[in-house]
Design a protein around this motif. Sequence first.
Motif, PDB file in Angstrom:
ATOM      1  N   PRO A   1       0.694  -1.248   0.034  1.00  0.00           N
ATOM      2  CA  PRO A   1      -0.159  -0.037  -0.069  1.00  0.00           C
ATOM      3  C   PRO A   1       0.961   1.342  -0.058  1.00  0.00           C
ATOM      4  N   SER A   2       1.898   1.217   0.767  1.00  0.00           N
ATOM      5  CA  SER A   2       2.968   2.421   0.823  1.00  0.00           C
ATOM      6  C   SER A   2       3.447   2.575  -0.641  1.00  0.00           C
ATOM      7  N   ARG A   3       3.828   1.483  -1.278  1.00  0.00           N
ATOM      8  CA  ARG A   3       4.610   1.683  -2.576  1.00  0.00           C
ATOM      9  C   ARG A   3       3.590   2.228  -3.433  1.00  0.00           C
ATOM     10  N   LEU A   4       2.304   1.576  -3.626  1.00  0.00           N
ATOM     11  CA  LEU A   4       1.340   2.210  -4.514  1.00  0.00           C
ATOM     12  C   LEU A   4       0.701   3.651  -4.224  1.00  0.00           C
ATOM     13  N   HIS A   5       0.895   3.915  -3.072  1.00  0.00           N
ATOM     14  CA  HIS A   5       0.718   5.740  -2.849  1.00  0.00           C
ATOM     15  C   HIS A   5       1.680   6.449  -3.334  1.00  0.00           C
ATOM     16  N   ALA A   6       3.024   5.943  -3.177  1.00  0.00           N
ATOM     17  CA  ALA A   6       4.131   6.486  -3.749  1.00  0.00           C
ATOM     18  C   ALA A   6       4.204   6.525  -5.189  1.00  0.00           C
ATOM     19  N   ALA A   7       3.586   5.359  -5.792  1.00  0.00           N
ATOM     20  CA  ALA A   7       3.657   5.462  -7.357  1.00  0.00           C
ATOM     21  C   ALA A   7       2.624   6.387  -7.847  1.00  0.00           C
ATOM     22  N   THR A   8       1.481   6.698  -7.428  1.00  0.00           N
ATOM     23  CA  THR A   8       0.181   7.040  -7.794  1.00  0.00           C
ATOM     24  C   THR A   8       0.328   8.781  -7.488  1.00  0.00           C
ATOM     25  N   LYS A   9       0.325   9.095  -6.270  1.00  0.00           N
ATOM     26  CA  LYS A   9      -0.028  10.561  -5.937  1.00  0.00           C
ATOM     27  C   LYS A   9       1.164  11.507  -6.418  1.00  0.00           C
ATOM     28  N   PRO A  10       2.319  11.258  -5.911  1.00  0.00           N
ATOM     29  CA  PRO A  10       3.299  12.421  -6.646  1.00  0.00           C
ATOM     30  C   PRO A  10       3.701  12.175  -7.920  1.00  0.00           C
ATOM     31  N   GLN A  11       3.692  11.133  -8.552  1.00  0.00           N
ATOM     32  CA  GLN A  11       3.941  10.966  -9.845  1.00  0.00           C
ATOM     33  C   GLN A  11       2.988  11.573 -11.032  1.00  0.00           C
ATOM     34  N   VAL A  12       1.641  11.446 -10.539  1.00  0.00           N
ATOM     35  CA  VAL A  12       0.525  12.038 -11.262  1.00  0.00           C
ATOM     36  C   VAL A  12       0.646  13.631 -11.124  1.00  0.00           C
ATOM     37  N   LEU A  13       0.922  13.972  -9.652  1.00  0.00           N
ATOM     38  CA  LEU A  13       0.914  15.468  -9.643  1.00  0.00           C
ATOM     39  C   LEU A  13       2.274  15.968 -10.228  1.00  0.00           C
ATOM     40  N   GLY A  14       3.321  15.419 -10.286  1.00  0.00           N
ATOM     41  CA  GLY A  14       4.476  15.754 -10.983  1.00  0.00           C
ATOM     42  C   GLY A  14       4.406  15.739 -12.501  1.00  0.00           C
ATOM     43  N   LEU A  15       3.616  15.043 -13.025  1.00  0.00           N
ATOM     44  CA  LEU A  15       3.282  14.951 -14.533  1.00  0.00           C
ATOM     45  C   LEU A  15       2.415  16.106 -14.947  1.00  0.00           C
ATOM     46  N   ILE A  16       1.498  16.339 -14.132  1.00  0.00           N
ATOM     47  CA  ILE A  16       0.699  17.526 -14.296  1.00  0.00           C
ATOM     48  C   ILE A  16       1.151  18.836 -14.362  1.00  0.00           C
ATOM     49  N   LEU A  17       2.135  19.040 -13.377  1.00  0.00           N
ATOM     50  CA  LEU A  17       2.957  20.166 -13.012  1.00  0.00           C
ATOM     51  C   LEU A  17       3.915  20.462 -14.432  1.00  0.00           C
ATOM     52  N   ILE A  18       4.402  19.295 -14.881  1.00  0.00           N
ATOM     53  CA  ILE A  18       5.326  19.333 -16.109  1.00  0.00           C
ATOM     54  C   ILE A  18       4.669  19.631 -17.291  1.00  0.00           C
ATOM     55  N   ALA A  19       3.169  19.030 -17.353  1.00  0.00           N
ATOM     56  CA  ALA A  19       2.530  19.497 -18.537  1.00  0.00           C
ATOM     57  C   ALA A  19       2.032  20.903 -18.534  1.00  0.00           C
ATOM     58  N   ILE A  20       1.730  21.486 -17.526  1.00  0.00           N
ATOM     59  CA  ILE A  20       1.228  22.789 -17.350  1.00  0.00           C
ATOM     60  C   ILE A  20       2.694  23.642 -17.658  1.00  0.00           C
ATOM     61  N   ALA A  21       3.632  23.304 -17.203  1.00  0.00           N
ATOM     62  CA  ALA A  21       4.962  24.071 -17.724  1.00  0.00           C
ATOM     63  C   ALA A  21       5.229  24.117 -19.065  1.00  0.00           C
ATOM     64  N   ILE A  22       4.997  22.909 -19.689  1.00  0.00           N
ATOM     65  CA  ILE A  22       5.212  22.941 -21.152  1.00  0.00           C
ATOM     66  C   ILE A  22       4.314  23.579 -21.893  1.00  0.00           C
ATOM     67  N   GLY A  23       2.726  23.480 -21.356  1.00  0.00           N
ATOM     68  CA  GLY A  23       1.836  24.256 -22.095  1.00  0.00           C
ATOM     69  C   GLY A  23       2.077  25.808 -21.997  1.00  0.00           C
ATOM     70  N   LEU A  24       2.514  26.189 -20.730  1.00  0.00           N
ATOM     71  CA  LEU A  24       2.651  27.590 -20.437  1.00  0.00           C
ATOM     72  C   LEU A  24       3.905  27.996 -21.311  1.00  0.00           C
ATOM     73  N   SER A  25       5.037  27.646 -21.322  1.00  0.00           N
ATOM     74  CA  SER A  25       6.073  27.927 -21.855  1.00  0.00           C
ATOM     75  C   SER A  25       6.001  28.061 -23.587  1.00  0.00           C
ATOM     76  N   LEU A  26       5.470  27.054 -24.221  1.00  0.00           N
ATOM     77  CA  LEU A  26       5.169  27.093 -25.469  1.00  0.00           C
ATOM     78  C   LEU A  26       4.061  27.744 -26.039  1.00  0.00           C
ATOM     79  N   GLY A  27       3.230  27.915 -25.178  1.00  0.00           N
ATOM     80  CA  GLY A  27       1.717  28.723 -25.232  1.00  0.00           C
ATOM     81  C   GLY A  27       0.863  28.795 -26.722  1.00  0.00           C
TER      82      GLY A  27
END
Length: 109
Positions: free
Chosen positions: A25-51
């Motif tokens: 359960p701890s590994r599943l939490h580590a694999a899903t929560k921060p990874q998904v949020l990290g991908l969303i932040l990176i996608a937002i950064a790419i979208g903002l920078s390329l516009g």
Amino acid sequence: MVLILIGALLCLTAAIGLLRFRDVPSRLHAATKPQVLGLILIAIAIGLSLGSWQVTAFLVPIVLIQLATAPLSAHMVGRQAYRNGTIDEQSLLVDELDESRRTPPAAGG
């Protein structure tokens, strides 16, 4: 750059959590929560920078697919770990899959 750095750090913490945590359960939490949020932040950064609307149209399905598949895959892995007996059942607060705790359905409907 700040969003990419934070997103990359979240993805890194997810990878470290997969290596360091001991139970499923701890590994599943580590694999899903921060990874998904990290991908969303990176996608937002790419979208903002390329516009560009084309880039945004490309990134939105990637984020949506990640949001849809991460919880489903974590659920499947967790359920299989439970069936295999690799989850410490004493540490579970609620065991909804325990057959001996379920009450049989009422007869006659």
